[in-house]
Design a protein around this motif. Structure first.
Motif, PDB file in Angstrom:
ATOM      1  N   LEU A  21       6.852 -45.962  10.402  1.00 28.05           N
ATOM      2  CA  LEU A  21       5.893 -46.715  11.031  1.00 28.05           C
ATOM      3  C   LEU A  21       4.441 -46.376  10.215  1.00 28.05           C
ATOM      4  CD1 LEU A  21       6.654 -47.141  14.883  1.00 28.05           C
ATOM      5  CD2 LEU A  21       7.290 -48.510  13.087  1.00 28.05           C
ATOM      6  N   VAL A  22       3.726 -47.109   9.932  1.00 21.74           N
ATOM      7  CA  VAL A  22       2.144 -46.869   9.607  1.00 21.74           C
ATOM      8  C   VAL A  22       1.247 -47.821  10.406  1.00 21.74           C
ATOM      9  CG1 VAL A  22       0.591 -47.340   7.830  1.00 21.74           C
ATOM     10  CG2 VAL A  22       2.919 -46.333   7.082  1.00 21.74           C
TER      11      VAL A  22
ATOM     12  N   ARG B  58       2.278 -53.315   5.340  1.00 20.42           N
ATOM     13  CA  ARG B  58       3.864 -53.332   5.377  1.00 20.42           C
ATOM     14  C   ARG B  58       4.562 -52.775   4.186  1.00 20.42           C
ATOM     15  NH1 ARG B  58       5.283 -59.547   5.115  1.00 20.42           N
ATOM     16  NH2 ARG B  58       7.301 -58.890   5.487  1.00 20.42           N
ATOM     17  N   GLN B  59       4.027 -52.875   3.098  1.00 25.20           N
ATOM     18  CA  GLN B  59       4.445 -52.116   1.730  1.00 25.20           C
ATOM     19  C   GLN B  59       4.483 -50.819   1.940  1.00 25.20           C
ATOM     20  OE1 GLN B  59       3.168 -53.449  -2.128  1.00 25.20           O
ATOM     21  NE2 GLN B  59       2.997 -55.718  -1.493  1.00 25.20           N
ATOM     22  N   ALA B  60       3.230 -50.203   2.773  1.00 25.24           N
ATOM     23  CA  ALA B  60       3.115 -48.884   2.788  1.00 25.24           C
ATOM     24  C   ALA B  60       4.092 -48.331   3.580  1.00 25.24           C
ATOM     25  CB  ALA B  60       1.714 -48.513   3.301  1.00 25.24           C
ATOM     26  N   ALA B  61       4.574 -49.141   4.699  1.00 22.02           N
ATOM     27  CA  ALA B  61       5.533 -48.571   5.543  1.00 22.02           C
ATOM     28  C   ALA B  61       6.992 -48.462   5.011  1.00 22.02           C
ATOM     29  CB  ALA B  61       5.953 -49.470   6.876  1.00 22.02           C
ATOM     30  N   LYS B  62       7.269 -49.548   4.337  1.00 20.31           N
ATOM     31  CA  LYS B  62       8.493 -49.527   3.538  1.00 20.31           C
ATOM     32  C   LYS B  62       8.520 -48.229   2.743  1.00 20.31           C
ATOM     33  CE  LYS B  62      11.406 -52.420   0.366  1.00 20.31           C
ATOM     34  NZ  LYS B  62      11.487 -53.592  -0.302  1.00 20.31           N
ATOM     35  N   ARG B  63       7.513 -47.858   1.831  1.00 15.62           N
ATOM     36  CA  ARG B  63       7.250 -46.819   0.807  1.00 15.62           C
ATOM     37  C   ARG B  63       7.457 -45.511   1.651  1.00 15.62           C
ATOM     38  NH1 ARG B  63       2.267 -46.601  -2.833  1.00 15.62           N
ATOM     39  NH2 ARG B  63       3.351 -48.702  -3.309  1.00 15.62           N
TER      40      ARG B  63
ATOM     41  N   THR C  20       8.767 -41.347  13.024  1.00 13.63           N
ATOM     42  CA  THR C  20       7.834 -40.842  12.657  1.00 13.63           C
ATOM     43  C   THR C  20       6.606 -42.126  12.417  1.00 13.63           C
ATOM     44  OG1 THR C  20       8.833 -39.373  11.247  1.00 13.63           O
ATOM     45  CG2 THR C  20       6.417 -39.778  10.576  1.00 13.63           C
ATOM     46  N   ILE C  21       5.419 -41.834  12.915  1.00  8.95           N
ATOM     47  CA  ILE C  21       4.253 -42.825  12.455  1.00  8.95           C
ATOM     48  C   ILE C  21       3.256 -42.025  11.938  1.00  8.95           C
ATOM     49  CG2 ILE C  21       3.396 -42.485  14.925  1.00  8.95           C
ATOM     50  CD1 ILE C  21       2.401 -45.290  14.742  1.00  8.95           C
ATOM     51  N   LEU C  22       2.477 -42.680  10.815  1.00  7.92           N
ATOM     52  CA  LEU C  22       1.207 -42.289  10.159  1.00  7.92           C
ATOM     53  C   LEU C  22       0.094 -43.216  10.502  1.00  7.92           C
ATOM     54  CD1 LEU C  22       2.545 -42.212   6.499  1.00  7.92           C
ATOM     55  CD2 LEU C  22       3.226 -40.648   8.140  1.00  7.92           C
ATOM     56  N   THR C  23      -0.904 -42.428  10.936  1.00 13.19           N
ATOM     57  CA  THR C  23      -2.044 -43.122  11.657  1.00 13.19           C
ATOM     58  C   THR C  23      -3.315 -43.024  10.746  1.00 13.19           C
ATOM     59  OG1 THR C  23      -2.502 -41.279  13.112  1.00 13.19           O
ATOM     60  CG2 THR C  23      -1.091 -43.015  14.116  1.00 13.19           C
ATOM     61  N   PRO C  24      -3.388 -43.423   9.802  1.00 13.60           N
ATOM     62  CA  PRO C  24      -4.571 -43.104   8.845  1.00 13.60           C
ATOM     63  C   PRO C  24      -5.908 -44.314   9.176  1.00 13.60           C
ATOM     64  CG  PRO C  24      -3.294 -44.348   7.549  1.00 13.60           C
ATOM     65  CD  PRO C  24      -2.212 -44.094   8.855  1.00 13.60           C
ATOM     66  N   HIS C  25      -7.205 -43.676   8.961  1.00 13.52           N
ATOM     67  CA  HIS C  25      -8.130 -44.919   8.568  1.00 13.52           C
ATOM     68  C   HIS C  25      -8.050 -45.065   7.157  1.00 13.52           C
ATOM     69  CE1 HIS C  25     -10.111 -41.406   6.752  1.00 13.52           C
ATOM     70  NE2 HIS C  25     -10.625 -40.683   8.077  1.00 13.52           N
ATOM     71  N   GLU C  26      -8.959 -46.012   6.757  1.00 10.97           N
ATOM     72  CA  GLU C  26      -9.037 -46.589   5.334  1.00 10.97           C
ATOM     73  C   GLU C  26      -8.961 -45.446   4.491  1.00 10.97           C
ATOM     74  OE1 GLU C  26      -8.246 -49.399   4.220  1.00 10.97           O
ATOM     75  OE2 GLU C  26      -8.606 -50.766   5.540  1.00 10.97           O
TER      76      GLU C  26
ATOM     77  N   VAL D  66      -3.748 -52.457  11.994  1.00 13.32           N
ATOM     78  CA  VAL D  66      -2.230 -52.975  11.704  1.00 13.32           C
ATOM     79  C   VAL D  66      -1.163 -52.218  11.966  1.00 13.32           C
ATOM     80  CG1 VAL D  66      -0.973 -54.205   9.768  1.00 13.32           C
ATOM     81  CG2 VAL D  66      -3.454 -54.727  10.075  1.00 13.32           C
ATOM     82  N   ILE D  67      -0.093 -52.378  12.475  1.00 11.79           N
ATOM     83  CA  ILE D  67       1.048 -51.578  12.663  1.00 11.79           C
ATOM     84  C   ILE D  67       2.169 -52.400  11.951  1.00 11.79           C
ATOM     85  CG2 ILE D  67       2.345 -50.308  14.370  1.00 11.79           C
ATOM     86  CD1 ILE D  67       0.244 -50.913  16.444  1.00 11.79           C
ATOM     87  N   ALA D  68       2.805 -51.374  11.100  1.00 11.62           N
ATOM     88  CA  ALA D  68       3.827 -52.009  10.289  1.00 11.62           C
ATOM     89  C   ALA D  68       5.206 -51.107  10.280  1.00 11.62           C
ATOM     90  CB  ALA D  68       3.605 -52.629   9.013  1.00 11.62           C
ATOM     91  N   ASP D  69       6.399 -51.540  10.483  1.00 12.27           N
ATOM     92  CA  ASP D  69       7.398 -50.731  10.145  1.00 12.27           C
ATOM     93  C   ASP D  69       8.361 -51.111   8.779  1.00 12.27           C
ATOM     94  OD1 ASP D  69       9.264 -53.086  10.363  1.00 12.27           O
ATOM     95  OD2 ASP D  69       9.633 -53.021  12.229  1.00 12.27           O
ATOM     96  N   PRO D  70       9.235 -50.191   8.377  1.00  9.02           N
ATOM     97  CA  PRO D  70       9.772 -50.091   7.083  1.00  9.02           C
ATOM     98  C   PRO D  70      10.564 -51.480   6.860  1.00  9.02           C
ATOM     99  CG  PRO D  70      10.136 -48.235   7.828  1.00  9.02           C
ATOM    100  CD  PRO D  70       9.587 -48.930   9.126  1.00  9.02           C
ATOM    101  N   GLN D  71      10.976 -52.319   7.729  1.00 16.03           N
ATOM    102  CA  GLN D  71      11.668 -53.539   7.704  1.00 16.03           C
ATOM    103  C   GLN D  71      10.970 -54.614   7.571  1.00 16.03           C
ATOM    104  OE1 GLN D  71      12.440 -51.089  10.214  1.00 16.03           O
ATOM    105  NE2 GLN D  71      13.766 -50.234   9.028  1.00 16.03           N
TER     106      GLN D  71
END
Length: 280
Positions: free
Chosen positions: A184-185, A175-180, A144-150, A193-198
């Motif tokens: 992926l976010v 990074r914190q958002a992806a972990k929560r 899953t990937i979330l692709t938000p604007h601000e 910025v692209i981050a994963d839960p790890q």
């Protein structure tokens, strides 16, 4: 990215399903669908309410179209061969959108599937969970990937946005958002910025000679969502993280290639030119 020089059936290159909204709200989904098809998906289907069928049929040719009734099982119009879903653009902020997101997130690889389907959640698919983000995060998975604007990011992660951001870098916030979220976010912007839960993260900056202010146009984010869904649809596409990175790069390069005066419809049509320049 495109199609490799290998023999194969269209289903070998993935099937993307893009959900559309009701009458007068299908443009965003059509943009995402066009991007998914141009980026190499073997086939793309737009799924819409029955009332919007004729409107979408007047606009689509190579992209397939299916109507989904309110109480109809999704499997009747999107079977196990769908490898990638895109939800949110133009769907509307509603309980119906929430229900469809949750139904898609519950999908898992079947007997004939190699992996769980990719799920790209954008726009209204995110805002529909603004009152209860945890109910979304409880169902997301590694594909899953979330692709938000601000604005959409703030609705899901208010404590990582606005004044709270002054205590965090954008990278750390994502990074914190992806972990929560447990997935992926991708937080859009000139510095995407692209981050994963790890904790892994990358920044795609449209700067240092790659500025594209004309990319700030209605529908550009819908195209990006479709790009990710299309690039990740193939069985040999690599990781979803890599697909997201590549989509962010191509999104900007397509805008740079077209130049000022760009509208969102122009972005997918620049992709063949970019692929040729890359030697594909």
């Amino acid at each position: 990215m495109g199609k490799p020089n290998l023999p194969g059936h269209k289903f070998n290159f993935g099937h993307v399903a893009v959900f559309a909204g009701g009458v007068g709200r299908g443009g965003a989904a059509r943009l995402a669908a066009r991007a998914a098809l141009r980026s190499g998906a073997g086939l793309v289907t737009v799924i819409c309410p029955p009332s919007a069928l004729i409107e979408n049929a007047c606009q689509l040719n190579a992209i397939m179209l299916r109507a989904l009734k309110k109480d109809q099982p999704l499997a009747e119009v999107a079977d196990h061969r769908v490898t990638s879903f895109c939800l949110g653009p133009g769907m509307g902020v509603s309980q119906r959108t929430r229900d469809l997101v949750q139904e898609v997130l519950a999908r898992r690889a079947g007997e004939y599937d190699l992996e769980d389907p990719v799920v790209v959640l954008d726009a209204d698919a995110l805002s529909s969970f603004a009152q209860d983000p945890q109910s979304l995060f409880a169902q997301t998975h590694a594909r899953t990937i979330l692709t938000p604007h601000e604005g959409e990011f703030e609705r899901l992660f208010p404590d990582l946005s606005g004044p709270a951001r002054s205590r965090l870098s954008k990278v750390d916030a994502v990074r914190q958002a992806a972990k929560r979220a447990g997935c992926l976010v991708l937080l859009k912007g000139a510095d995407t910025v692209i981050a994963d839960p790890q904790g892994g993260a990358t920044v795609h900056a449209a700067s240092y000679g790659r500025e594209v202010p004309w990319l700030a146009t209605a529908g550009a984010g819908d195209v990006l969502a479709g790009l990710i869904a299309g690039l990740a649809a193939s069985f040999g596409s690599g990781t979803l993280f890599c697909a997201a990175e590549l989509a962010a790069y191509l999104h900007v390069e397509a805008a740079r290639s077209f130049g000022p005066g760009l509208i969102a419809e122009d972005l997918p049509e620049e992709l063949p030119k970019l692929f040729r320049e890359l030697g594909l």
